[in-house]
Design an enzyme around this catalytic site. Sequence first.
Site, mmCIF file in Angstrom:
data_model
loop_
_atom_site.group_PDB
_atom_site.id
_atom_site.type_symbol
_atom_site.label_atom_id
_atom_site.label_comp_id
_atom_site.label_asym_id
_atom_site.label_seq_id
_atom_site.Cartn_x
_atom_site.Cartn_y
_atom_site.Cartn_z
ATOM 1 N N PHE A 59 -10.681 8.320 37.983
ATOM 2 C CA PHE A 59 -11.016 7.741 39.273
ATOM 3 C C PHE A 59 -11.619 8.766 40.221
ATOM 4 C CE2 PHE A 59 -7.512 5.359 37.497
ATOM 5 C CZ PHE A 59 -7.795 4.042 37.791
ATOM 6 N N ASP A 60 -12.630 8.332 40.959
ATOM 7 C CA ASP A 60 -13.040 9.060 42.150
ATOM 8 C C ASP A 60 -11.935 8.844 43.188
ATOM 9 O OD1 ASP A 60 -14.855 10.402 43.981
ATOM 10 O OD2 ASP A 60 -15.175 8.425 44.869
ATOM 11 N N LEU A 61 -11.931 9.644 44.251
ATOM 12 C CA LEU A 61 -10.904 9.489 45.288
ATOM 13 C C LEU A 61 -11.417 8.704 46.489
ATOM 14 C CD1 LEU A 61 -7.975 10.378 46.204
ATOM 15 C CD2 LEU A 61 -9.167 12.145 47.519
#
Length: 217
Positions: free
Chosen positions: A10-12
């Site tokens: 995941f990106d944040l």
Amino acid sequence: MTKKITTLLFDLDGTLINTNELIITTFQKTLAEFLPEKSFSREDILPFIGPPLTETFANLAPLRVEEMIAYYREFNISHHDELVLEYDGVYEAIRALYEEDYKLAVVSTKMYDVIMKGLKLTGLDKYFQVVIGLDQVKTAKPDPEGIEMALALLGSEPDEAIMVGDNLHDIFAGKNAGTKTAGVSWCIKGPEYLSQFEPDYMLKTMGDLLEIVRTEA
């Protein structure tokens, strides 16, 4: 034969946690400080969300990049907790994935300590086995280095992973690493923006991931 999905990356910002107001406000303050002669609307700032700060500031004021980054980070950290918000359903979906024994990682263009600050604030930190920040790689997304590092640490292959994000850098990084990709419809730039980069999936909610990985099992 398609492999079972075992790993979610995941990106944040804009994916797991809503940092849009924090980022926009920080850019507004930084640009007003260093480029007072120019005016930047919220729409002008949207393209700055996603790329590394070095890249953005180098295009705006190449001789003052380090100063601008230092100012940006100081303001961002000092206002972090008051401006970061949660996305509906994200915590529940990540917890469910964790409880079903999926391998979970964060790969972001933020510095590691700031990533952890956001994860701890929202209670997500306990669910991620691996967190890769900008200060842990030589080259930021869309280069696949961060994703490849996360996969190696998790003991996963690219074809059993999905990279989830809200920006072209996330989708291209996943494609460059050989993973499947998923865009999030709550992206501040809109789902139409992400669709043009042809992610394998477009999530209406983070809970959609549960159905995807169960179907792929």
